[in-house]
Design a protein around this motif. Structure first.
Motif, PDB file in Angstrom:
ATOM      1  N   MET A  55    -109.346 -48.457  34.244  1.00  0.00           N
ATOM      2  CA  MET A  55    -108.011 -48.622  33.668  1.00  0.00           C
ATOM      3  C   MET A  55    -108.130 -49.393  32.366  1.00  0.00           C
ATOM      4  O   MET A  55    -108.872 -50.368  32.284  1.00  0.00           O
ATOM      5  N   THR A  56    -107.426 -49.009  31.345  1.00  0.00           N
ATOM      6  CA  THR A  56    -107.498 -49.663  30.049  1.00  0.00           C
ATOM      7  C   THR A  56    -106.110 -49.878  29.492  1.00  0.00           C
ATOM      8  O   THR A  56    -105.136 -49.281  29.933  1.00  0.00           O
ATOM      9  N   THR A  57    -106.029 -50.750  28.521  1.00  0.00           N
ATOM     10  CA  THR A  57    -104.778 -50.875  27.790  1.00  0.00           C
ATOM     11  C   THR A  57    -104.625 -49.660  26.895  1.00  0.00           C
ATOM     12  O   THR A  57    -105.586 -49.100  26.398  1.00  0.00           O
ATOM     13  N   THR A  58    -103.386 -49.240  26.671  1.00  0.00           N
ATOM     14  CA  THR A  58    -103.165 -48.033  25.881  1.00  0.00           C
ATOM     15  C   THR A  58    -103.022 -48.336  24.396  1.00  0.00           C
ATOM     16  O   THR A  58    -103.298 -47.494  23.559  1.00  0.00           O
ATOM     17  N   THR A  59    -102.578 -49.536  24.069  1.00  0.00           N
ATOM     18  CA  THR A  59    -102.444 -49.917  22.666  1.00  0.00           C
ATOM     19  C   THR A  59    -102.924 -51.336  22.484  1.00  0.00           C
ATOM     20  O   THR A  59    -102.974 -52.130  23.427  1.00  0.00           O
ATOM     21  N   GLY A  60    -103.282 -51.684  21.258  1.00  0.00           N
ATOM     22  CA  GLY A  60    -103.665 -53.047  20.969  1.00  0.00           C
ATOM     23  C   GLY A  60    -102.442 -53.952  20.887  1.00  0.00           C
ATOM     24  O   GLY A  60    -101.318 -53.495  20.679  1.00  0.00           O
ATOM     25  N   HIS A  61    -102.673 -55.245  21.058  1.00  0.00           N
ATOM     26  CA  HIS A  61    -101.606 -56.237  20.958  1.00  0.00           C
ATOM     27  C   HIS A  61    -102.086 -57.306  19.993  1.00  0.00           C
ATOM     28  O   HIS A  61    -102.667 -58.310  20.403  1.00  0.00           O
ATOM     29  N   PRO A  62    -101.883 -57.122  18.675  1.00  0.00           N
ATOM     30  CA  PRO A  62    -102.454 -58.052  17.695  1.00  0.00           C
ATOM     31  C   PRO A  62    -101.874 -59.457  17.749  1.00  0.00           C
ATOM     32  O   PRO A  62    -102.541 -60.408  17.364  1.00  0.00           O
TER      33      PRO A  62
ATOM     34  N   ILE B 253     -91.977 -63.279  37.441  1.00  0.00           N
ATOM     35  CA  ILE B 253     -92.468 -62.886  36.115  1.00  0.00           C
ATOM     36  C   ILE B 253     -92.787 -61.399  36.099  1.00  0.00           C
ATOM     37  O   ILE B 253     -92.446 -60.680  35.149  1.00  0.00           O
ATOM     38  N   LEU B 254     -93.441 -60.916  37.140  1.00  0.00           N
ATOM     39  CA  LEU B 254     -93.771 -59.493  37.196  1.00  0.00           C
ATOM     40  C   LEU B 254     -92.511 -58.632  37.140  1.00  0.00           C
ATOM     41  O   LEU B 254     -92.505 -57.561  36.515  1.00  0.00           O
ATOM     42  N   ARG B 255     -91.444 -59.087  37.777  1.00  0.00           N
ATOM     43  CA  ARG B 255     -90.194 -58.319  37.797  1.00  0.00           C
ATOM     44  C   ARG B 255     -89.466 -58.351  36.452  1.00  0.00           C
ATOM     45  O   ARG B 255     -88.746 -57.411  36.111  1.00  0.00           O
ATOM     46  N   ASN B 256     -89.650 -59.446  35.701  1.00  0.00           N
ATOM     47  CA  ASN B 256     -88.793 -59.680  34.537  1.00  0.00           C
ATOM     48  C   ASN B 256     -89.528 -59.688  33.201  1.00  0.00           C
ATOM     49  O   ASN B 256     -88.922 -60.012  32.180  1.00  0.00           O
ATOM     50  N   ALA B 257     -90.806 -59.339  33.203  1.00  0.00           N
ATOM     51  CA  ALA B 257     -91.568 -59.280  31.959  1.00  0.00           C
ATOM     52  C   ALA B 257     -92.049 -57.845  31.759  1.00  0.00           C
ATOM     53  O   ALA B 257     -93.183 -57.501  32.105  1.00  0.00           O
ATOM     54  N   PRO B 258     -91.206 -56.977  31.211  1.00  0.00           N
ATOM     55  CA  PRO B 258     -91.535 -55.555  31.137  1.00  0.00           C
ATOM     56  C   PRO B 258     -92.733 -55.241  30.252  1.00  0.00           C
ATOM     57  O   PRO B 258     -93.380 -54.208  30.423  1.00  0.00           O
ATOM     58  N   ASP B 259     -93.053 -56.134  29.298  1.00  0.00           N
ATOM     59  CA  ASP B 259     -94.175 -55.881  28.395  1.00  0.00           C
ATOM     60  C   ASP B 259     -95.488 -56.475  28.906  1.00  0.00           C
ATOM     61  O   ASP B 259     -96.506 -56.382  28.211  1.00  0.00           O
ATOM     62  N   LEU B 260     -95.451 -57.076  30.078  1.00  0.00           N
ATOM     63  CA  LEU B 260     -96.682 -57.659  30.633  1.00  0.00           C
ATOM     64  C   LEU B 260     -97.641 -56.527  30.974  1.00  0.00           C
ATOM     65  O   LEU B 260     -97.396 -55.730  31.869  1.00  0.00           O
ATOM     66  N   ALA B 261     -98.735 -56.461  30.230  1.00  0.00           N
ATOM     67  CA  ALA B 261     -99.664 -55.337  30.350  1.00  0.00           C
ATOM     68  C   ALA B 261    -100.986 -55.716  31.005  1.00  0.00           C
ATOM     69  O   ALA B 261    -101.761 -54.829  31.385  1.00  0.00           O
TER      70      ALA B 261
ATOM     71  N   ASP C 187    -108.028 -60.437  46.613  1.00  0.00           N
ATOM     72  CA  ASP C 187    -107.265 -60.312  47.856  1.00  0.00           C
ATOM     73  C   ASP C 187    -106.370 -61.510  48.163  1.00  0.00           C
ATOM     74  O   ASP C 187    -105.468 -61.421  48.986  1.00  0.00           O
ATOM     75  N   TRP C 188    -106.582 -62.644  47.498  1.00  0.00           N
ATOM     76  CA  TRP C 188    -105.804 -63.846  47.780  1.00  0.00           C
ATOM     77  C   TRP C 188    -104.446 -63.859  47.096  1.00  0.00           C
ATOM     78  O   TRP C 188    -103.630 -64.735  47.350  1.00  0.00           O
ATOM     79  N   MET C 189    -104.202 -62.925  46.208  1.00  0.00           N
ATOM     80  CA  MET C 189    -102.970 -62.982  45.422  1.00  0.00           C
ATOM     81  C   MET C 189    -102.234 -61.654  45.437  1.00  0.00           C
ATOM     82  O   MET C 189    -102.818 -60.603  45.675  1.00  0.00           O
ATOM     83  N   GLY C 190    -100.939 -61.756  45.183  1.00  0.00           N
ATOM     84  CA  GLY C 190    -100.145 -60.551  44.970  1.00  0.00           C
ATOM     85  C   GLY C 190     -99.603 -59.940  46.237  1.00  0.00           C
ATOM     86  O   GLY C 190    -100.028 -60.229  47.341  1.00  0.00           O
ATOM     87  N   GLY C 191     -98.621 -59.070  46.048  1.00  0.00           N
ATOM     88  CA  GLY C 191     -97.997 -58.366  47.150  1.00  0.00           C
ATOM     89  C   GLY C 191     -97.432 -57.063  46.638  1.00  0.00           C
ATOM     90  O   GLY C 191     -98.011 -56.417  45.766  1.00  0.00           O
ATOM     91  N   ASP C 192     -96.281 -56.684  47.152  1.00  0.00           N
ATOM     92  CA  ASP C 192     -95.689 -55.396  46.786  1.00  0.00           C
ATOM     93  C   ASP C 192     -95.338 -55.311  45.303  1.00  0.00           C
ATOM     94  O   ASP C 192     -95.502 -54.259  44.681  1.00  0.00           O
ATOM     95  N   VAL C 193     -94.869 -56.430  44.737  1.00  0.00           N
ATOM     96  CA  VAL C 193     -94.466 -56.401  43.324  1.00  0.00           C
ATOM     97  C   VAL C 193     -95.686 -56.165  42.439  1.00  0.00           C
ATOM     98  O   VAL C 193     -95.644 -55.352  41.498  1.00  0.00           O
ATOM     99  N   LEU C 194     -96.782 -56.857  42.728  1.00  0.00           N
ATOM    100  CA  LEU C 194     -97.999 -56.652  41.950  1.00  0.00           C
ATOM    101  C   LEU C 194     -98.498 -55.225  42.104  1.00  0.00           C
ATOM    102  O   LEU C 194     -98.890 -54.579  41.123  1.00  0.00           O
ATOM    103  N   ALA C 195     -98.473 -54.719  43.333  1.00  0.00           N
ATOM    104  CA  ALA C 195     -98.936 -53.347  43.567  1.00  0.00           C
ATOM    105  C   ALA C 195     -98.116 -52.347  42.762  1.00  0.00           C
ATOM    106  O   ALA C 195     -98.654 -51.384  42.205  1.00  0.00           O
ATOM    107  N   GLU C 196     -96.796 -52.578  42.687  1.00  0.00           N
ATOM    108  CA  GLU C 196     -95.932 -51.686  41.911  1.00  0.00           C
ATOM    109  C   GLU C 196     -96.271 -51.730  40.429  1.00  0.00           C
ATOM    110  O   GLU C 196     -96.330 -50.692  39.763  1.00  0.00           O
TER     111      GLU C 196
ATOM    112  N   VAL D 233     -99.175 -52.626  39.060  1.00  0.00           N
ATOM    113  CA  VAL D 233    -100.491 -52.013  38.852  1.00  0.00           C
ATOM    114  C   VAL D 233    -100.375 -50.494  38.890  1.00  0.00           C
ATOM    115  O   VAL D 233    -100.959 -49.780  38.064  1.00  0.00           O
ATOM    116  N   ALA D 234     -99.588 -49.989  39.844  1.00  0.00           N
ATOM    117  CA  ALA D 234     -99.384 -48.540  39.920  1.00  0.00           C
ATOM    118  C   ALA D 234     -98.702 -48.016  38.665  1.00  0.00           C
ATOM    119  O   ALA D 234     -98.906 -46.858  38.268  1.00  0.00           O
ATOM    120  N   GLY D 235     -97.913 -48.876  38.014  1.00  0.00           N
ATOM    121  CA  GLY D 235     -97.224 -48.472  36.797  1.00  0.00           C
ATOM    122  C   GLY D 235     -98.051 -48.620  35.529  1.00  0.00           C
ATOM    123  O   GLY D 235     -97.549 -48.351  34.444  1.00  0.00           O
TER     124      GLY D 235
END
Length: 329
Positions: A1-8, A67-75, A85-94, A96-98
């Motif tokens: 998985m890679t970033t699609t654009t640069g973030h200067p 933060i995951l729910r409210n930061a749409p530009d978080l890439a 495995d120690w972190m994250g749940g359904d929101v993180l999985a969503e 990552v899937a996105g």
């Protein structure tokens, strides 16, 4: 998985303890806005919602989800750990899937954990725990050690930690055999077998090192059947996760002499309760999830993060990405 654009000129959220360890980040990246995250508690703040990236260690999981729910530009989110495995749940999985990229600090903690493993195995070979116990009794005891050179070490997990253990094992004249899901050749392993074949290596393993991630496939991978397959002089070292073993079966294997000894740094419940029998199990050395702790970690964490931040800004593929999101690693 890679970033699609640069973030200067990204905004990067970073845990306060990490920011304290890396005081020159602002000078090295003058176009980057670094925003401090609290280690405990904290509420969602407007500056969090405009973030493009995050470098986190311990923090409130509720705040992380907010933060995951409210930061749409978080890439991109990087964690200051070797496993996911120690972190994250359904929101993180969503997220990552996105398309959000999640990375680990893949070259930061593997050195110290590998050194712990080597230290544990050499300590067992030279019977240092026995000498320590004899010292407590003021007893001039003399024990017969075992050569580490010429031994066979089965290393479960051929990732960054497993590879660091393997080359050190080989340098000491022992044979490292890897066990992984794919069985693909890796590092300085003499050979690598697939995890569905792992029973075949146990009878020849003088030492077994558990360095694989915890997944539905690896949970309770080691129980009474596996300990019975190991030689009576075998030593287990677990620096992966506590649930990789059936802890009750491990206690029984040690108390009965089915295996010689074990060094365990990770447990199903942490901190380990004071009434847990593992504290007093014969030939078991307990360490409180500290195999990774060392004075060189800060510099390695910064090197891993800076390398990925440079790639992120340039729009290049990141290192240490979560390769199997469905399994959590």
């Amino acid at each position: 998985m890679t970033t699609t654009t640069g973030h200067p000129s990204p905004t990067v959220l970073i845990s306060e303890n990490l920011l304290e360890r890396m005081p020159t980040l602002g000078e090295r990246f003058p176009d980057v806005t670094f925003v401090e995250l609290p280690l405990e508690g904290g509420e969602l703040r407007p500056e969090y919602c405009g973030a493009h990236a995050m470098f986190r260690s311990a923090m409130s999981e509720d705040l992380f989800d907010d933060i995951l729910r409210n930061a749409p530009d978080l890439a991109w989110v990087q964690i200051a750990a070797a496993g996911f495995d120690w972190m994250g749940g359904d929101v993180l999985a969503e997220r990552v899937a996105g398309g959000m990229v999640t990375t680990r600090s893949e070259s930061s903690l593997n050195v110290t954990i590998a050194e712990y493993c080597i230290g544990a195995m050499l300590s067992a070979a030279r019977r240092l725990p026995d000498y320590f116990e004899a010292q407590q009794r003021s007893e001039w005891a003399r024990y017969m050690g075992r050569d580490f050179i010429g031994s066979t070490v089965a290393i479960f997990g051929t990732g960054a930690i497993g590879r660091e253990v393997a080359w050190r094992v080989a340098a000491l004249g022992a044979t490292p055999i890897g066990v992984s899901r794919s069985g693909a050749p890796a590092g300085q392993f003499e050979r690598v077998i697939t995890s569905d074949q792992f029973h075949t290596v146990l009878p020849e393993a003088d030492y077994v090192v558990l360095a694989m991630p915890l997944t539905p496939e690896t949970e309770n991978m080691f129980g009474s059947t596996e300990f019975e397959l190991m030689p009576e002089h075998a030593v287990l070292v677990n620096i992966g996760r506590g649930a990789l073993t059936d802890e009750a079966a491990l206690v029984e294997a040690l108390e009965s002499g089915q295996i010689a000894s074990a060094f365990v740094d990770v447990f199903v419940e942490e901190p380990l309760p004071t009434d847990n029998p593992m504290w007093t199990t014969k030939n078991l050395v307990v360490t409180p999830h500290t195999s990774f702790r060392s004075d060189g970690n800060g510099a390695r964490l910064e090197r891993d993060f800076v390398g990925n931040l440079e790639r992120f800004i340039a729009g290049d593929p990141l290192a240490g990405t979560m390769s199997h999101p469905e399994l959590g690693y």
